[in-house]
Design an enzyme around this catalytic site. Structure first.
Site, PDB file in Angstrom:
ATOM      1  N   GLU A   1       0.523   4.127   0.870  1.00 47.87           N
ATOM      2  CA  GLU A   1      -0.044   5.178   1.718  1.00 47.87           C
ATOM      3  C   GLU A   1       1.098   6.067   2.208  1.00 47.87           C
ATOM      4  OE1 GLU A   1      -1.658   2.325   4.365  1.00 47.87           O
ATOM      5  OE2 GLU A   1      -3.619   2.265   3.389  1.00 47.87           O
TER       6      GLU A   1
ATOM      7  N   ARG B   1       0.454   2.184  13.063  1.00 49.21           N
ATOM      8  CA  ARG B   1      -0.263   0.959  12.710  1.00 49.21           C
ATOM      9  C   ARG B   1      -0.413   0.721  11.215  1.00 49.21           C
ATOM     10  NH1 ARG B   1      -6.161   2.243  13.159  1.00 49.21           N
ATOM     11  NH2 ARG B   1      -6.202   4.496  13.117  1.00 49.21           N
ATOM     12  N   HIS B   2       0.381   1.445  10.418  1.00 44.92           N
ATOM     13  CA  HIS B   2       0.407   1.203   8.981  1.00 44.92           C
ATOM     14  C   HIS B   2       1.821   0.885   8.523  1.00 44.92           C
ATOM     15  CE1 HIS B   2      -3.399   3.520   9.193  1.00 44.92           C
ATOM     16  NE2 HIS B   2      -3.752   2.711   8.216  1.00 44.92           N
TER      17      HIS B   2
ATOM     18  N   ARG C   1       0.849  -1.192   0.000  1.00 50.67           N
ATOM     19  CA  ARG C   1       0.000   0.000   0.000  1.00 50.67           C
ATOM     20  C   ARG C   1       0.883   1.241   0.000  1.00 50.67           C
ATOM     21  NH1 ARG C   1      -5.597  -1.795   2.674  1.00 50.67           N
ATOM     22  NH2 ARG C   1      -5.538  -3.853   1.697  1.00 50.67           N
TER      23      ARG C   1
ATOM     24  N   ARG D   1      -1.069  -6.479  12.694  1.00 50.96           N
ATOM     25  CA  ARG D   1      -1.983  -5.898  13.686  1.00 50.96           C
ATOM     26  C   ARG D   1      -2.473  -6.955  14.677  1.00 50.96           C
ATOM     27  NH1 ARG D   1      -5.720  -1.325  10.816  1.00 50.96           N
ATOM     28  NH2 ARG D   1      -4.005  -0.181   9.837  1.00 50.96           N
TER      29      ARG D   1
HETATM   30  P1  ATP Z   1      -7.171   1.238   8.019  1.00 50.76           P
HETATM   31  O1  ATP Z   1      -8.464   1.951   7.776  1.00 50.76           O
HETATM   32  O2  ATP Z   1      -6.942   0.880   9.465  1.00 50.76           O
HETATM   33  O3  ATP Z   1      -5.990   1.908   7.390  1.00 50.76           O
HETATM   34  P2  ATP Z   1      -8.043  -0.424   5.875  1.00 50.76           P
HETATM   35  O4  ATP Z   1      -9.521  -0.441   6.124  1.00 50.76           O
HETATM   36  O5  ATP Z   1      -7.492   0.485   4.836  1.00 50.76           O
HETATM   37  O6  ATP Z   1      -7.270  -0.189   7.258  1.00 50.76           O
HETATM   38  P3  ATP Z   1      -8.329  -2.990   4.654  1.00 50.76           P
HETATM   39  O7  ATP Z   1      -8.146  -2.653   3.224  1.00 50.76           O
HETATM   40  O8  ATP Z   1      -9.683  -3.171   5.194  1.00 50.76           O
HETATM   41  O9  ATP Z   1      -7.548  -1.907   5.527  1.00 50.76           O
HETATM   42  O10 ATP Z   1      -7.390  -4.266   4.937  1.00 50.76           O
HETATM   43  C1  ATP Z   1      -7.764  -5.325   5.812  1.00 50.76           C
HETATM   44  C2  ATP Z   1      -6.813  -5.413   6.999  1.00 50.76           C
HETATM   45  O11 ATP Z   1      -5.463  -5.455   6.562  1.00 50.76           O
HETATM   46  C3  ATP Z   1      -6.870  -4.215   7.923  1.00 50.76           C
HETATM   47  O12 ATP Z   1      -7.924  -4.341   8.858  1.00 50.76           O
HETATM   48  C4  ATP Z   1      -5.515  -4.282   8.602  1.00 50.76           C
HETATM   49  O13 ATP Z   1      -5.492  -5.236   9.638  1.00 50.76           O
HETATM   50  C5  ATP Z   1      -4.620  -4.779   7.478  1.00 50.76           C
HETATM   51  N1  ATP Z   1      -3.965  -3.655   6.816  1.00 50.76           N
HETATM   52  C6  ATP Z   1      -4.446  -2.933   5.797  1.00 50.76           C
HETATM   53  N2  ATP Z   1      -3.612  -1.948   5.434  1.00 50.76           N
HETATM   54  C7  ATP Z   1      -2.536  -2.073   6.246  1.00 50.76           C
HETATM   55  C8  ATP Z   1      -1.318  -1.347   6.367  1.00 50.76           C
HETATM   56  N3  ATP Z   1      -1.029  -0.325   5.566  1.00 50.76           N
HETATM   57  N4  ATP Z   1      -0.437  -1.741   7.319  1.00 50.76           N
HETATM   58  C9  ATP Z   1      -0.727  -2.786   8.123  1.00 50.76           C
HETATM   59  N5  ATP Z   1      -1.865  -3.498   8.057  1.00 50.76           N
HETATM   60  C10 ATP Z   1      -2.759  -3.156   7.136  1.00 50.76           C
END
Ligand code: ATP
Ligand code: MG
Length: 429
Positions: A212, A218-219, A210, A403
């Protein structure tokens, strides 16, 4: 034969061990070396007048974190860790560590996260840090075990892809010969395609990428996702698999990782009870608003809102019945009230752990939903074709492995739960 340090007891009499010098103490006539391997720490006691000149010379040359090997008699003593010590007959430096060390492995000198990650190979030698990865290993083993036992087939889907899962901008572009390609942000589209292929139940544990920009605790920009997809199932079926998978992982860790939990000071480790409570999205925004974080229907849950709701809930919980507008195109809306959909998030009181849903398996509705998100169905032809030739209803979720470990072990920073984290500023080591 080398024996693991945890198995060195006076009962074995004579032992041959190898490991790293964790600490060295020189008390004049006596030198103590604390030797560490994967399993523990052992005191090697060197009474200078009683050992051979070779042993003495090696001890003199030894530095902290050097790799040594030694052999000798094991004796009981109350003063040493584990109630035993080894008196060396032979002691040899296998690989001498330079001084000074870039990082203090015995943790007497605290270090910043960046220094720790720059010197991760040394940081990982810390018993506490190693314990995290023993537990991560157990956790992923338990997750696989639970899913295999429930008839899920483990699969591997491509990480180099031509189209974005959700058409978002959070993608790393890639030079792929003369084509445009990206690193995949989720196995979503592929695991759904496998439902049409008749796999019935699949899971994958693999990397997601990602792009981001934000840098949070937590990312990560490269994370590990535990993904499942199951056929002839709705969102409630998927939620049950999810809560059972998570509680199975906790139970497995409680049963198999007692030493690692003790090393981490987690003496009061609790396995969450199932089922986890379920609240609707509407209830969630009411709790948040009442707790001072006002939200209206359609909003995403902010970090602050997640905290307010998490405090109120106090355990793992699900948020269900999300606004259709807040979820991706592949989510199934409720037939009788299409403004809400069959999506859920699974929450730890601290943060989101997983998102899932019953998916839309109805081809014309799916096309309509892709268009209503401003995306072009032509870009998704490879994904859409399976919906034209027999697609069962299906549901699934994605659960972030880091996580899961981070919240399980009460770690403050997600970087603690991955060996070599990738974030906004770090691609090395
Ligand atoms: P958040 O809103 O907390 O950034 P998200 O809704 O974008 O998460 P999802 O696309 O729903 O994330 O991905 C499913 C799961 O994968 C998340 O609940 C999280 O546990 C994990 N996840 C997603 N993006 C990341 C990231 N950049 N780093 C770590 N874990 C991630
Ligand atoms: Mg999510």
């Amino acid at each position: 034969m080398l024996i693991p340090i945890k198995d060195v007891t006076p009962a074995v009499g004579h032992a041959h061990i190898a490991g790293w010098i964790h600490e060295e103490r020189d008390l004049g006539g006596l030198t103590f070396l604390l030797v560490r391997d994967r399993t523990g720490i052992l005191q090697v006691t060197i009474p200078k007048k009683k050992v051979t000149p070779d042993v003495l010379a090696a001890v003199k040359d030894a530095t902290r974190e050097s790799v040594i090997e030694c052999e000798g008699e094991v004796k009981a003593t109350e003063k040493a860790p584990g109630g035993r010590e080894l008196i060396p007959e032979t002691l040899r430096i296998i690989s001498r560590a330079e001084t000074p060390l870039p990082l203090d492995v015995s943790e007497k000198v605290p270090a910043e996260m960046d220094t720790r990650l720059d010197n991760r190979y040394l940081d990982l030698r810390k018993p506490r840090v190693n314990a995290i990865f023993q537990i991560r290993n157990a956790c992923l083993r338990a997750v696989s075990e639970y899913l295999w036992d429930n008839k899920f087939t483990q699969v591997q889907t491509p990480k180099i892809v031509a189209a974005a899962t959700e058409g978002g901008t959070e993608l790393f572009p890639l030079a792929y010969f003369d084509q445009e390609a990206f690193l995949n942000q989720s196995p979503q589209l592929f695991k759904q395609m496998l439902m049409s292929s008749g796999f019935d139940r699949v899971f994958e544990i693999g990397p997601i990428f990602r792009a981001e920009e934000h840098n949070t605790l937590r990312h990560l920009n490269e994370a590990t996702s535990i993904d499942i997809e199951m056929s002839f199932a709705n969102e409630e079926d998927a939620m049950q698999i999810l809560e059972n998978t998570v509680s199975y992982a906790y139970k497995y860790v409680a049963d198999h990782c007692a030493d690692a939990l003790t090393t981490l000071g987690l003496t009061n480790f609790k396995v969450p009870t199932v089922p986890f409570p379920r609240i609707t999205y509407r209830e969630a925004i009411e709790i948040s608003t009442a707790g001072g974080e006002p939200l209206v229907f359609g909003d995403d849950l902010s970090t602050a809102a997640e905290r307010v709701i998490g405090e109120k809930m106090g355990t793992m919980y699900f948020i269900t019945e999300w606004p259709t507008s807040a979820r991706p195109f592949y989510t199934m809306p409720f037939e009788d009230r299409p403004e809400v959909c069959r999506a859920f998030d699974m929450m730890h009181p601290r943060m989101e752990l997983s998102s899932g849903a019953q998916r839309c398996h109805i081809y014309p509705l799916l096309i309509q939903q892709i268009k209503s998100k401003g995306l072009n169905p032509d870009a998704f032809e490879f994904y859409l074709n399976p919906f034209r030739y027999g697609m069962p209803p299906h549901a699934g979720w994605g659960l972030g492995a880091e996580r899961l470990v981070m919240t399980m072990l009460d770690l403050n920073n997600i970087r603690e739960a991955v060996l070599f984290p990738r974030d906004r500023h770090r691609v090395s080591p």
